[in-house]
Design a protein around this motif. Structure first.
Motif, mmCIF file in Angstrom:
data_model
loop_
_atom_site.group_PDB
_atom_site.id
_atom_site.type_symbol
_atom_site.label_atom_id
_atom_site.label_comp_id
_atom_site.label_asym_id
_atom_site.label_seq_id
_atom_site.Cartn_x
_atom_site.Cartn_y
_atom_site.Cartn_z
ATOM 1 N N THR A 67 0.841 -1.197 0.000
ATOM 2 C CA THR A 67 0.000 0.000 0.000
ATOM 3 C C THR A 67 0.875 1.245 0.000
ATOM 4 O O THR A 67 1.880 1.308 0.706
ATOM 5 C CB THR A 67 -0.931 0.010 1.220
ATOM 6 O OG1 THR A 67 -1.700 -1.205 1.230
ATOM 7 C CG2 THR A 67 -1.874 1.199 1.181
ATOM 8 N N THR B 42 -2.629 5.436 -7.818
ATOM 9 C CA THR B 42 -3.557 4.361 -7.480
ATOM 10 C C THR B 42 -4.499 4.141 -8.645
ATOM 11 O O THR B 42 -5.004 5.098 -9.247
ATOM 12 C CB THR B 42 -4.352 4.717 -6.219
ATOM 13 O OG1 THR B 42 -5.062 5.944 -6.441
ATOM 14 C CG2 THR B 42 -3.417 4.884 -5.027
ATOM 15 N N ASN C 47 -8.021 0.260 -7.021
ATOM 16 C CA ASN C 47 -7.710 -0.206 -5.665
ATOM 17 C C ASN C 47 -6.337 -0.854 -5.565
ATOM 18 O O ASN C 47 -6.108 -1.710 -4.699
ATOM 19 C CB ASN C 47 -8.775 -1.192 -5.181
ATOM 20 C CG ASN C 47 -10.150 -0.552 -5.092
ATOM 21 O OD1 ASN C 47 -10.263 0.626 -4.759
ATOM 22 N ND2 ASN C 47 -11.177 -1.317 -5.398
ATOM 23 N N SER C 48 -5.424 -0.483 -6.433
ATOM 24 C CA SER C 48 -4.054 -0.983 -6.369
ATOM 25 C C SER C 48 -3.115 0.170 -6.742
ATOM 26 O O SER C 48 -3.554 1.249 -7.125
ATOM 27 C CB SER C 48 -3.856 -2.171 -7.315
ATOM 28 O OG SER C 48 -4.118 -1.782 -8.650
ATOM 29 N N VAL C 49 -1.828 -0.113 -6.619
ATOM 30 C CA VAL C 49 -0.812 0.896 -6.877
ATOM 31 C C VAL C 49 -0.010 0.476 -8.095
ATOM 32 O O VAL C 49 0.327 -0.703 -8.254
ATOM 33 C CB VAL C 49 0.106 1.088 -5.656
ATOM 34 C CG1 VAL C 49 1.102 2.215 -5.896
ATOM 35 C CG2 VAL C 49 -0.720 1.378 -4.413
ATOM 36 N N ASN D 145 -4.471 10.008 -10.031
ATOM 37 C CA ASN D 145 -5.035 8.733 -9.621
ATOM 38 C C ASN D 145 -6.207 8.335 -10.509
ATOM 39 O O ASN D 145 -6.774 9.148 -11.247
ATOM 40 C CB ASN D 145 -5.484 8.810 -8.159
ATOM 41 C CG ASN D 145 -4.311 8.997 -7.209
ATOM 42 O OD1 ASN D 145 -3.205 8.520 -7.475
ATOM 43 N ND2 ASN D 145 -4.536 9.699 -6.115
ATOM 44 N N GLU D 146 -6.557 7.059 -10.432
ATOM 45 C CA GLU D 146 -7.686 6.463 -11.154
ATOM 46 C C GLU D 146 -7.522 6.541 -12.662
ATOM 47 O O GLU D 146 -8.504 6.688 -13.398
ATOM 48 C CB GLU D 146 -9.010 7.120 -10.738
ATOM 49 C CG GLU D 146 -9.290 7.061 -9.260
ATOM 50 C CD GLU D 146 -9.302 5.639 -8.715
ATOM 51 O OE1 GLU D 146 -9.650 4.708 -9.481
ATOM 52 O OE2 GLU D 146 -8.939 5.448 -7.540
#
Length: 349
Positions: free
Chosen positions: A70, A150, A153-155, A198-199
């Motif tokens: 995380t 991210t 729901n992951s990196v 992100n996303e």
């Protein structure tokens, strides 16, 4: 970020990670005061830890992951307005928010440090400083931008190459997830302003006044229409409030009344025969305008008819004069013929 500065450290501490253009990574230890210590006179002590990591190409970005993979956000200080009057009487204290645990036992004895340069990406295990994964991103070109973001729901590690390719790598294993040719860099403005968010989104300045937004996530593309904003927000018209007696008696805005409601027979009773009676017209002002328009139209039509009649009378006078002239000429010729043959006998013809 808070990490292990040396191999033998048992707890994380504030560190400054420095990357050079030659691919060298230096870790400096920072001696910061505690969160409840208002130490302002003594300077922050910075000391080199002796840790040096090497990569190929100029260093672009750093990131820190915990033992579960995380992303660990760096600590930050909550911003407060110094001129605010809400908490002016309260004692101001620096509040340093720590996201990472304070001991190595809570961290599972290690954390991951992600370092990306213009040529390759490496993942190190801390505090042992062992290089776990290496991925050579490009050999013929170089990276312009790299960010740890991210996604679903992951990196992952998102990279933008100078040849126009957008690539994503999983973390911490550095497995290639996406490699697509998007846009060759022909303008240095794109190279200077390109950034990942992100996303699965990215932004850059396509011109001095325009921002180009793109996405490399199918989920984000499917939800794009729901994310678009509206220029106007539809709001239902509220119901009219009940007007109280005192409010209507002592002020407020005027209120419109109907004539029949004020002076009609239902309210004031039946009027005497000697009083004048209001007989409403057809349409009020609009009716008067319509009637006036009708009268003007009738006058205009009558005038046109008179002009046509005068024109026809003039034509009739001309025809009459022409017929009189023709009759006079015929009479003259007949008289001349009569004078010519008056004295001749019948056998002379």
């Amino acid at each position: 970020m808070e990490s292990f500065a040396r191999k033998n450290d048992s707890a994380v501490s504030p560190c400054l990670w420095v990357g050079t253009g030659l691919g060298m990574v230096l870790i400096l230890s920072l001696n910061l005061p505690a969160s409840d210590d208002l130490r302002q006179s003594e300077p922050v002590m910075v000391s080199p830890s002796g840790t040096v990591l090497t990569l190929k190409g100029a260093v672009l970005t750093f990131a820190c992951l915990d033992c579960m993979g995380t992303l660990t956000h760096p600590p930050y200080e909550v911003w407060r307005d110094p001129h605010s009057a809400d908490d002016g009487e309260k004692t101001r204290k620096r509040k340093l928010v720590m996201h990472s645990p304070s001991t190595s036992q809570d961290m599972g004895d290690h954390q991951f440090a992600v370092v990306c340069s213009e040529k390759q990406a490496k993942v190190f295990s801390l505090p042992s400083q062992t290089c776990l994964y290496v991925h050579n991103i490009t050999e013929t070109s170089f990276l312009l931008r790299a960010d740890v973001v991210t996604l679903c729901n992951s990196v992952c590690l998102a990279c933008f190459c100078a040849n126009g390719h957008i690539m994503t790598l999983s973390l911490p294993s550095l497995r290639p997830l996406l490699d697509i040719n998007y846009l060759p860099v022909t303008d240095m403005r794109i190279a200077r302003t390109f950034c990942f968010t992100n996303e699965g989104q990215a932004l850059y300045l396509s011109s001095p006044t325009e921002i180009q937004r793109l996405t490399y996530s199918q989920e984000m593309c499917d939800n794009l229409q729901d994310m678009l904003g509206d220029l106007f927000t539809p709001v239902e018209t509220p119901e009219a409030q009940n007007r109280g007696f005192l409010k209507g008696l002592f002020g407020g805005s005027g209120q419109a009344f109907d004539r029949e409601e004020l002076f009609g027979e239902a309210t004031a009773g039946k009027a005497s025969r000697s009083l004048a009676q209001h007989i409403p017209g057809s349409g009020g002002i609009e009716g008067v305008r319509g009637a006036a328009g009708g009268v003007i139209g009738d006058l205009t039509r009558a005038r046109i008819a008179l002009d046509e009649r005068g024109q026809k009378l003039g034509e009739l006078d001309e025809r009459t004069a022409s017929m009189m002239a023709s009759a006079e000429a015929f009479s003259k010729h007949a008289h001349e013929v009569m004078l010519k043959y008056k004295d001749k006998k019948w056998y002379q013809f």
